[in-house]
Structure formats: structure tokens, C-alpha cells
Design a protein around this motif. Structure first.
Motif, PDB file in Angstrom:
ATOM      1  N   PRO A  49     -25.326  13.378  -9.260  1.00 26.97           N
ATOM      2  CA  PRO A  49     -25.814  13.506  -7.883  1.00 26.97           C
ATOM      3  C   PRO A  49     -25.034  14.528  -7.070  1.00 26.97           C
ATOM      4  N   TYR A  50     -23.736  14.663  -7.354  1.00 33.55           N
ATOM      5  CA  TYR A  50     -22.950  15.657  -6.619  1.00 33.55           C
ATOM      6  C   TYR A  50     -23.489  17.065  -6.888  1.00 33.55           C
ATOM      7  N   ALA A  51     -23.692  17.394  -8.164  1.00 35.48           N
ATOM      8  CA  ALA A  51     -24.158  18.736  -8.514  1.00 35.48           C
ATOM      9  C   ALA A  51     -25.563  18.987  -7.979  1.00 35.48           C
ATOM     10  N   THR A  52     -26.449  17.994  -8.089  1.00 34.19           N
ATOM     11  CA  THR A  52     -27.821  18.204  -7.603  1.00 34.19           C
ATOM     12  C   THR A  52     -27.842  18.365  -6.089  1.00 34.19           C
ATOM     13  N   GLY A  53     -27.055  17.545  -5.389  1.00 30.66           N
ATOM     14  CA  GLY A  53     -27.005  17.677  -3.934  1.00 30.66           C
ATOM     15  C   GLY A  53     -26.448  19.025  -3.513  1.00 30.66           C
ATOM     16  N   ARG A  54     -25.360  19.432  -4.166  1.00 31.11           N
ATOM     17  CA  ARG A  54     -24.762  20.736  -3.864  1.00 31.11           C
ATOM     18  C   ARG A  54     -25.735  21.863  -4.144  1.00 31.11           C
ATOM     19  N   ALA A  55     -26.477  21.730  -5.270  1.00 30.26           N
ATOM     20  CA  ALA A  55     -27.412  22.792  -5.638  1.00 30.26           C
ATOM     21  C   ALA A  55     -28.552  22.889  -4.636  1.00 30.26           C
ATOM     22  N   MET A  56     -29.123  21.757  -4.227  1.00 29.82           N
ATOM     23  CA  MET A  56     -30.214  21.799  -3.252  1.00 29.82           C
ATOM     24  C   MET A  56     -29.742  22.398  -1.932  1.00 29.82           C
ATOM     25  N   GLU A  57     -28.558  22.014  -1.497  1.00 32.20           N
ATOM     26  CA  GLU A  57     -28.032  22.569  -0.256  1.00 32.20           C
ATOM     27  C   GLU A  57     -27.778  24.072  -0.393  1.00 32.20           C
ATOM     28  N   SER A  58     -27.295  24.493  -1.552  1.00 27.15           N
ATOM     29  CA  SER A  58     -27.026  25.914  -1.766  1.00 27.15           C
ATOM     30  C   SER A  58     -28.324  26.711  -1.837  1.00 27.15           C
ATOM     31  N   VAL A  59     -29.360  26.138  -2.442  1.00 26.42           N
ATOM     32  CA  VAL A  59     -30.664  26.814  -2.451  1.00 26.42           C
ATOM     33  C   VAL A  59     -31.142  27.012  -1.017  1.00 26.42           C
ATOM     34  N   GLY A  60     -30.987  25.969  -0.194  1.00 22.30           N
ATOM     35  CA  GLY A  60     -31.355  26.107   1.209  1.00 22.30           C
ATOM     36  C   GLY A  60     -30.559  27.190   1.903  1.00 22.30           C
TER      37      GLY A  60
END
Length: 697
Positions: A509-520
Motif C-alpha cells: 500500500p505504501y508504494a501504490t499510494g506513493r505512485a498514485m500521488e506521484s502520477v498526480g
């Protein structure tokens, strides 16, 4: 100008430091030097045809490793230095194992030597273009050592006729126009005898000149062979020159091969067993870089014994001491194939693998110590550091930083070799994690970005090979952050999307959350406000589902900021109010003050100055409670601007005066006590480490 260091594969000059070329006596090569200097003045093909030379003049020194070709190039550079006021640059184009050094790495090193920008992740073509542009306004001499072919040299040639390129190679560089090679072999007899005399003194040569000449002939006049022969005789004052000549002649009758091979094998055969083992294992050192710790780990002996043995090898001409304050050594490139042949014939593969593992483990522990010494004295890392052996501890951060700087090329080479090996991936991951932490601790993320980019690329290679989605996600996020930091937003976006897929595969969940925020964040940088808000919203939904209220409040603020940029003030106001509510629940007073400040800004944009004034006053009160003087001053200035718009210049003047007093007091405090500590909540940049590394590191 700071020269880019290069380790020569052979020496004609006499001295202890291979980098202090000008301080040593250079022997022979007068004819070759005269030809090379004349070649600089020679009219080129372009000049003869009436055109201005489009590129720098290229001189080529060709010869086998061990013949003194690099020393000749260095002497030429010394003699023509006055003509090139911007200095000399040096780099090596072939690694000790015979593989070409990537152009990207060569160009980056040269740009760093010129103190020019070399953004991390930039392509080899772009970096080479930057290098040519930088050299076009300078008068430098560029030494390209151990060039393999013309394709490797051509991208580095300056588009400036006022520069000079000296290439060193084993043969001709077919494909580069207007280049005449200066081919060299052994030294002439007189110069070779002088070189031998510097090692064993004049008495032994004068007493038996015929044997000395015979020894020079058996060494084919090659400086590398003569240095080993001279070192062997210097350590044995009771042995005569004739004795060594006879022994080498017997080897010659047995058909033992070229001069350097005969002399090296003779010197190796007389070494004690432990020393011979250390010498063989030096072929495993990363790109020939070695220090006492490396030799100790490879051979499984003490650090003091390893250093004493390395100093003996220096006297024997088998390794060279590098001119730094720390004990550093290099294995001559001409000897590395011979050492590898010995390890293949005398050591079992399992023993060599174990030696590599010991070397990587020692390097990890040194890097861990290097990073730990920067921690506070009462931190767990410093307490653990106190339990390490004294040889693995650094006395202070300055000593650790000096070691890291001196050993950085070897550390990066060790990481590349560990990844290429493929059988030590666990140690390779630990090494790269420790290297990243040490670089960040001593240099900071921004300054160390080029090295970090290379290391994270290696992590990605290992993660793909071993099918490790968590590490793949971490590497992609870090590479994406570095791409975004250098303006390659679309490349960063592609990495963030790939990191999201890897994070989902790892169920992290940490990596997915970070990735979604970074895509944004990437879409926000591209001014695609709709997609930015959408991806921030996805990240927000995950944070809310996991009960991560502080991160949720931060994401509410990011969504509000995107709506503000897009001119959707109603959605922006709702977002900032949600962020303020979240910060209030978390008790984060500084963040609440800043969010109120942004809410006031949006109200002003929306054409509601009275409401903006009220919220700005509330934000100033929270900023006062948070003791954020800079924010208080900014809010006072905003209040002044708003009051002027509302037609109250007297009140506006009072607020401006208050802001000036606050900033003046803050500047005075900073001058006395140093810069104020940054508020932790201001550090919005996220980091994603190599998370499967051992927690002990």
C-alpha cells in the motif's frame, strides 16, 4: 581546473604517485615527443584545403599495455600545458576487464571535472553534446586513455580547433580523419638502464653492465617489466643482476611468452604463499581499485597485514600507490589479465565467490559506519556503531566523508560488478541500500543525484531479474523522482505508472499510494489539471480507507491547489476546508496555519476580499501560535494588500511595518544562532528506500 583522474596502465616516469606526473623524472622518448609536438603544428587536411579545422587536433599514441604509452601522453601534456590555459582533462575509455566504459559515464565525469551541469538520467548523446558545448569556449587538452575504437572516441571530440586531444590506444583508430599514430615499443637501452638504476642503484649496474643490458633486453625495454625486475632486485640486495638475467633467460628458453609475462611470473613465484594469494585476489577488486580493507576482505586476513603486503607490492612494482591522504592502491591494467589467469588456474570457483562475498560484506559494513557517524551521539545507529571493531569505525563525519569521496569510484564499480555477477544479489541489494544512505547522509539527495540515479538503475536490474516487485516499485519511484527533478516529466510519469503496477503486484500500500500521488504530481507539472485531481483523489481514497488522516489532509490540500490552478475556486475552497479540518484533528498547528493562508488566497481570487481578510487574520493567529515568523510576516503583507484594495491605506501601512519588523528580527536571530530549523511538515518530498534491505543496515 581540477583534472579528471585517470589511472595509467604503464609507467615510464619514476615516482610513487601515478597522479603526480609533473613531479617525477621522465626517461627517454625524446624522438617520440618531438614527433608529437611537431604533429600539433602540422597543417591538417582542412587547413591545406583552405577550410578552418572543425574539430580539435587528435594525436594518437599506440602501443601495448606496459610500454609506457600513458606516461608518454602525460609527459606530452606537461610540455604543452602552457598552450592550454584551461587545463587538462583525463579519462579512461576501457575498463580493466576490457569492456568499454559507457559514453554516458565518461561524459558525465568530464562535465563534473569542468564543473558543468550533468543532469542525472540524461542520455549519452545529450551529455556528449553538453561536453562539446563546454569545451567549445575553452582551450583544454583532453587525454583519452585506453581507447578501444573510433566510435568510442568520436562523440567526445571537441568542436573547437583550439583544443587538443591525445588518445592512447593499442592500435590505430580507423575512422577518425587526419590522425597519424605514434607507435611505441620498449625504451632505448640507455633510458631502460636509467630506469633500472632508479630501483637498484648505480653500483649494481656499473659493476656488471653487460648483465644489466642483457636484463633490459630480456625485459624488451618495457617499463612495466623493468619496474618489476628492479623491484625484485631491490628487495634482494644479495642477488646480482646476472642472477636475475640467468633465471629469466631460462624461462625464455622454456618458451614462457612475452617479456612482461616472464618477469611477472618470476616475481610471483618468489612470493610467500599468503602474499601470492592476496596478489591473485586483487584481480577481483572493483576495476582495479583497492585499499587495505578490500585486500583484507578478499584474502581473509587482518587489515594491518593487508596494508603491509600492499606496500610490499608497491616496492615490487606490482601495484601503485595512489596519491591521496588515505591508503589507496591500484592494480596496473597490464597485470590484471595475468592475475585473472592465476585465479582461474589456482583457485576454485567457490573460493573466489566467497572472497567476493567477504569484500561486499566488508563494504556494506563500512558504508553503514560511514552513514551512522552522521547521526546524533545518542541515536541507536551511533550506539550500534560503538560496538563495531575499531578498523570499521570513523572518528568523525569529516573522516567518513573523505573516505566516501576517495572510494566513490570503487564503490560504484563494486555495485556494478555485484549486479553483473548475478549470484550475490542479496549482498548486492544490501550494498546498494547502504551506498544510497551514505551518499544522501553526506552529500544530500540533490548533490548525489547522478550517483543515486545509477544505483537505483542497478536496483531495478536486480529486481527485474529476481522478480522482486517491492524493490522494483521502490527503484522506479526513486528514478521517477530524479527524472521529475531534472524536468523530464513525461519520463517520470512513465516510471510512476510502472511503479504503480509493481506496487499492486507486491500488494504494497505504501508504494501504490506513493505512485498514485506521484502520477498526480506529474500531471500537475504537465498542467493537466483534470487528471492531476483524479489521481490525487485516488490516492486520497486509499489514505482514507487506511485511516491515514495526516496524509489525507495533505492530499486534500494538493487537490485544492490543482483546482485553484484550474480556476475552479468552489472546489478549491472545499478542498482547503477539508485539509484544515484534518490538520485540526491531528493537532498540526503549523500545517493548519498554512492551509488557512491558502484558503484566504483562494477567497481573494474568488473576489471575496472581506472573507479573505477575516481568514487571513485567523491564519496569522495560528501562525503566531506555531511560532512561524516567516509565515506571520507573509500574512501581514497579504493583509496589507487586502486592506489597500478595501480602501484602508493607514491599516495597510501598519501591517507592512509589522511584517518588516518580524523579518528584521528573524534575520538577526539567524545571524546569531544560524539558520532556523526547517519545519518538518515543509519537507513534502517523499523518499522510497530499498525496503527489503536488512534492518541491521
Amino acid at each position: 581546473m581540477t583534472d579528471q583522474a585517470v589511472e595509467s596502465d604503464d609507467e615510464t616516469a619514476v615516482g610513487s604517485s601515478p597522479r603526480d606526473v609533473t613531479a617525477r623524472q621522465f626517461l627517454g622518448r625524446r624522438r617520440e615527443l618531438k614527433e608529437l609536438r611537431a604533429d600539433i603544428e602540422r597543417a591538417g587536411l582542412d587547413t591545406l584545403s583552405g577550410r578552418k579545422a572543425p574539430r580539435a587536433r587528435v594525436l594518437l599514441i599506440a602501443g601495448r599495455p606496459g610500454t609506457g604509452r600513458t606516461a608518454l601522453a602525460e609527459e606530452l601534456l606537461r610540455q604543452v600545458a602552457e598552450r592550454y590555459p584551461d587545463g587538462a582533462l583525463r579519462t579512461r575509455l576501457t575498463a580493466p576487464d576490457g569492456t568499454p566504459v559507457p559514453t554516458e559515464r565518461v561524459a558525465r565525469d568530464l562535465l563534473n571535472a569542468l564543473e558543468l551541469p550533468a543532469p542525472p538520467g540524461e542520455t549519452a548523446d545529450d551529455l556528449a553534446e553538453r561536453l562539446r558545448e563546454g569545451l567549445s569556449v575553452r582551450r583544454v587538452v583532453l587525454l583519452l586513455d585506453d581507447a578501444g575504437d573510433a566510435e568510442h572516441v568520436d562523440p567526445l571530440l571537441p568542436d573547437a580547433p583550439d583544443c587538443l586531444v591525445v588518445a592512447v590506444a593499442e592500435g590505430p583508430l580507423t575512422g577518425i580523419a587526419d590522425v597519424r599514430p605514434c607507435t611505441i615499443g620498449g625504451l632505448d637501452t640507455k633510458s631502460a638502464l636509467e630506469l633500472l638504476t632508479t630501483h637498484i642503484g648505480s653500483v649494481r649496474v656499473t659493476c656488471d653492465p653487460r648483465s644489466a643490458e642483457a636484463l633490459v633486453e630480456l625485459c624488451a625495454g618495457e617499463p612495466a617489466a623493468l619496474k618489476i625486475a628492479g623491484g625484485w632486485l631491490a628487495r634482494r640486495p644479495k642477488e646480482s643482476v646476472a642472477d636475475l638475467a640467468r633465471q629469466l633467460h631460462s624461462a625464455d628458453d622454456a618458451g614462457d611468452g612475452p617479456a612482461l609475462v616472464r618477469v611477472f611470473r618470476h616475481a610471483y613465484a618468489t612470493l610467500p604463499g599468503p602474499a601470492a594469494r592476496i596478489l591473485r585476489y586483487l584481480s577481483l577488486a572493483p576495476e582495479g581499485y583497492v585499499d587495505p580493507h578490500t585486500a583484507s576482505a578478499l584474502a581473509g586476513c587482518s587489515v594491518s597485514a593487508a596494508r603491509a603486503t600492499l606496500d610490499d607490492f608497491v616496492a615490487l612494482g606490482l601495484v601503485r600507490a595512489v596519491g591521496t591522504r588515505l591508503p589507496q592502491y591500484e592494480v596496473p591494467v597490464c597485470l590484471i589479465p595475468l592475475l585473472r589467469g592465476l585465479t582461474e588456474s589456482q583457485d576454485r570457483p567457490g573460493e573466489l565467490q566467497l572472497a567476493r562475498a567477504r569484500m561486499l560484506e566488508r563494504t556494506v559494513r563500512l558504508l553503514t559506519s560511514c552513514r551512522a557517524v552522521t547521526e546524533p551521539a545518542d541515536s541507536p545507529a551511533r550506539k550500534k556503531l560503538a560496538g563495531l571493531p575499531s578498523a570499521l569505525r570513523f572518528p568523525d563525519p569529516a573522516a567518513a566523508a573523505e573516505w566516501l569521496h576517495a572510494r566513490q569510484p570503487a564503490l560504484l564499480a563494486a555495485a556494478r560488478l555485484a549486479v553483473a555477477d548475478g549470484d550475490l544479489d542479496t549482498l548486492a541489494r544490501r550494498l546498494m541500500a547502504a551506498l544510497v544512505r551514505a551518499l544522501v547522509a553526506h552529500r544530500g539527495t540533490e548533490a548525489a543525484a547522478p550517483e543515486l540515479y545509477a544505483v537505483h538503475g542497478l536496483v531495478l536490474d536486480v529486481a527485474g531479474r529476481r522478480n522482486l516487485p517491492r524493490e522494483k516499485a521502490a527503484a522506479l519511484l526513486n528514478l521517477g523522482d530524479l527524472d521529475a527533478g531534472t524536468g523530464r516529466t513525461r519520463e517520470a510519469l512513465a516510471r510512476y505508472r510502472a511503479a504503480l503496477d509493481a506496487g499492486r503486484a507486491a500488494q504494497d500500500p505504501y508504494a501504490t499510494g506513493r505512485a498514485m500521488e506521484s502520477v498526480g504530481g506529474a500531471y500537475q507539472q504537465l498542467e493537466d489539471w483534470h487528471r492531476a485531481a483524479d489521481w490525487y483523489g485516488r490516492a486520497l481514497a486509499q489514505r482514507l480507507a487506511r485511516g491515514e488522516r495526516a496524509d489525507a489532509a495533505r492530499l486534500h490540500g494538493r487537490i485544492a491547489a490543482v483546482h485553484t490552478y484550474a480556476g475552479r475556486y468552489g472546489e478549491a475552497l472545499r478542498g482547503w476546508r477539508s485539509a484544515i479540518a484534518g490538520y485540526r484533528k491531528e493537532g498540526d498547528v503549523p500545517a493548519q496555519a498554512r492551509a488557512l493562508s491558502e484558503l484566504a488566497r483562494v477567497q481573494e481570487y474568488a473576489g471575496r476580499p472581506e472573507e479573505s481578510l477575516r481568514i487571513c487574520q485567523e491564519a496569522a493567529e495560528w501562525a503566531r501560535q506555531a511560532k512561524d515568523v516567516r509565515l506571520q510576516a507573509a500574512l501581514q503583507l497579504r493583509l496589507a494588500d487586502t486592506l489597500e484594495r478595501l480602501g484602508d491605506p493607514a491599516a495597510a501601512k501598519l501591517h507592512r511595518g509589522a511584517a518588516e519588523r518580524m523579518l528584521g528580527e528573524e534575520a538577526a536571530r539567524s545571524a546569531v544562532g544560524g539558520a532556523p530549523e526547517a519545519n518538518p511538515s515543509e519537507h513534502a518530498a517523499n523518499t522510497c528506500e530499498i525496503r527489503s534491505a536488512s534492518p541491521e543496515d
